[in-house]
Design a protein around this motif. Structure first.
Motif, PDB file in Angstrom:
ATOM      1  N   LYS A  38       0.836  -1.214   0.000  1.00 13.78           N
ATOM      2  CA  LYS A  38       0.000   0.000   0.000  1.00 13.78           C
ATOM      3  C   LYS A  38       0.864   1.254   0.000  1.00 13.78           C
ATOM      4  O   LYS A  38       0.567   2.230  -0.691  1.00 13.78           O
ATOM      5  N   ASP A  51      -4.325   5.204   7.257  1.00 12.60           N
ATOM      6  CA  ASP A  51      -4.708   6.274   6.315  1.00 12.60           C
ATOM      7  C   ASP A  51      -3.829   7.507   6.505  1.00 12.60           C
ATOM      8  O   ASP A  51      -3.402   8.133   5.533  1.00 12.60           O
ATOM      9  N   CYS A 101      -0.426   6.787   5.053  1.00  9.21           N
ATOM     10  CA  CYS A 101      -0.429   6.888   3.589  1.00  9.21           C
ATOM     11  C   CYS A 101      -0.426   8.347   3.156  1.00  9.21           C
ATOM     12  O   CYS A 101       0.263   8.720   2.191  1.00  9.21           O
ATOM     13  N   SER A 102      -1.135   9.162   3.864  1.00  4.03           N
ATOM     14  CA  SER A 102      -1.186  10.593   3.540  1.00  4.03           C
ATOM     15  C   SER A 102       0.191  11.233   3.727  1.00  4.03           C
ATOM     16  O   SER A 102       0.651  12.007   2.872  1.00  4.03           O
ATOM     17  N   ARG A 103       0.888  10.888   4.822  1.00  3.97           N
ATOM     18  CA  ARG A 103       2.230  11.430   5.049  1.00  3.97           C
ATOM     19  C   ARG A 103       3.193  10.968   3.958  1.00  3.97           C
ATOM     20  O   ARG A 103       4.055  11.718   3.495  1.00  3.97           O
ATOM     21  N   VAL A 104       3.033   9.720   3.540  1.00  5.50           N
ATOM     22  CA  VAL A 104       3.909   9.187   2.495  1.00  5.50           C
ATOM     23  C   VAL A 104       3.697   9.953   1.189  1.00  5.50           C
ATOM     24  O   VAL A 104       4.651  10.299   0.492  1.00  5.50           O
ATOM     25  N   ARG A 105       2.456  10.255   0.871  1.00  8.43           N
ATOM     26  CA  ARG A 105       2.175  11.036  -0.342  1.00  8.43           C
ATOM     27  C   ARG A 105       2.799  12.423  -0.235  1.00  8.43           C
ATOM     28  O   ARG A 105       3.335  12.958  -1.204  1.00  8.43           O
ATOM     29  N   GLU A 106       2.756  13.011   0.945  1.00  9.80           N
ATOM     30  CA  GLU A 106       3.343  14.342   1.141  1.00  9.80           C
ATOM     31  C   GLU A 106       4.854  14.322   0.955  1.00  9.80           C
ATOM     32  O   GLU A 106       5.451  15.255   0.419  1.00  9.80           O
ATOM     33  N   GLN A 139       1.810   4.751  -2.865  1.00  9.91           N
ATOM     34  CA  GLN A 139       1.698   6.187  -2.541  1.00  9.91           C
ATOM     35  C   GLN A 139       2.996   6.947  -2.820  1.00  9.91           C
ATOM     36  O   GLN A 139       3.009   8.174  -2.829  1.00  9.91           O
ATOM     37  N   ILE A 140       4.092   6.206  -2.966  1.00 10.85           N
ATOM     38  CA  ILE A 140       5.401   6.855  -3.086  1.00 10.85           C
ATOM     39  C   ILE A 140       5.589   7.379  -4.507  1.00 10.85           C
ATOM     40  O   ILE A 140       5.407   6.646  -5.479  1.00 10.85           O
ATOM     41  N   GLY A 141       5.962   8.638  -4.614  1.00 19.27           N
ATOM     42  CA  GLY A 141       6.142   9.255  -5.914  1.00 19.27           C
ATOM     43  C   GLY A 141       7.604   9.391  -6.293  1.00 19.27           C
ATOM     44  O   GLY A 141       8.485   8.710  -5.742  1.00 19.27           O
TER      45      GLY A 141
END
Ligand code: SF4
Length: 169
Positions: free
Chosen positions: A88, A159, A162-167, A92-94
């Protein structure tokens, strides 16, 4: 290899290759991969392609370094299903995150050394909700200038994590 997961059959195929091409020696790397020192004259790309076809393993050079412990898939101490969570998080990692090292541990024992990764994630607790269901919480560490991770956030839900990872990117 994703999360260092290797079946006995895959290991057997790689070990056969080491027998033929690398003086019968396999090495486990700190990033949960397998390395071989090929004998002179062995075509590394060709052998890698052959092994990928035989094992079904795919190259992970486009994904970040992500160390993952067995978690509760196999470890009695594990609070979380680390490989499932790692899958998961990877989604999320960009682009920025791909340049970083990541580590996810299934409990405070921190076997993946999250304190040495750019981004360290520790499964810190299971919290019982009103419906009786237990859900995991995670502590997030970021690598500091002194070379050790420091606690950035505590007790994140999945959740929130995951949000922190996206940031991060
Ligand atoms: S960090 Fe915890 S769950 Fe992961 S392998 Fe170590 S003891 Fe097991």
């Amino acid at each position: 290899m994703f999360a260092g997961k290797l079946t006995a059959e895959q290991l057997s195929i790689i070990a056969d290759s080491a027998d033929q091409n690398a003086d019968s020696v396999l090495m486990v790397t700190a990033n949960q991969n397998i390395a071989m020192q090929l004998a002179p004259g062995v075509d590394a790309d060709k052998e890698l392609n052959r092994l990928q076809q035989l094992t079904g393993l795919v190259s992970t050079t486009s994904t970040p370094t992500l160390r993952v412990c067995p978690g509760n898939h196999e470890c009695k101490m594990g609070l979380t299903a680390t490989r499932d969570i790692a899958g998961k998080l990877l989604a999320q990692i960009g682009e920025q995150g791909n340049k970083l090292t990541w580590a996810l541990s299934g409990c405070h024992n921190s076997c993946t050394q999250p304190q040495l990764a750019d981004v360290g994630i520790v499964s810190s607790a299971l919290v019982k909700g009103e419906n009786g269901e237990r859900t995991p919480r995670f502590d997030l560490y970021r690598l500091g200038a002194e070379g050790l991770g420091t606690l950035a956030e505590r007790s994140l839900t999945l959740d929130e994590l995951c949000s922190r990872v996206r940031e991060i990117g």
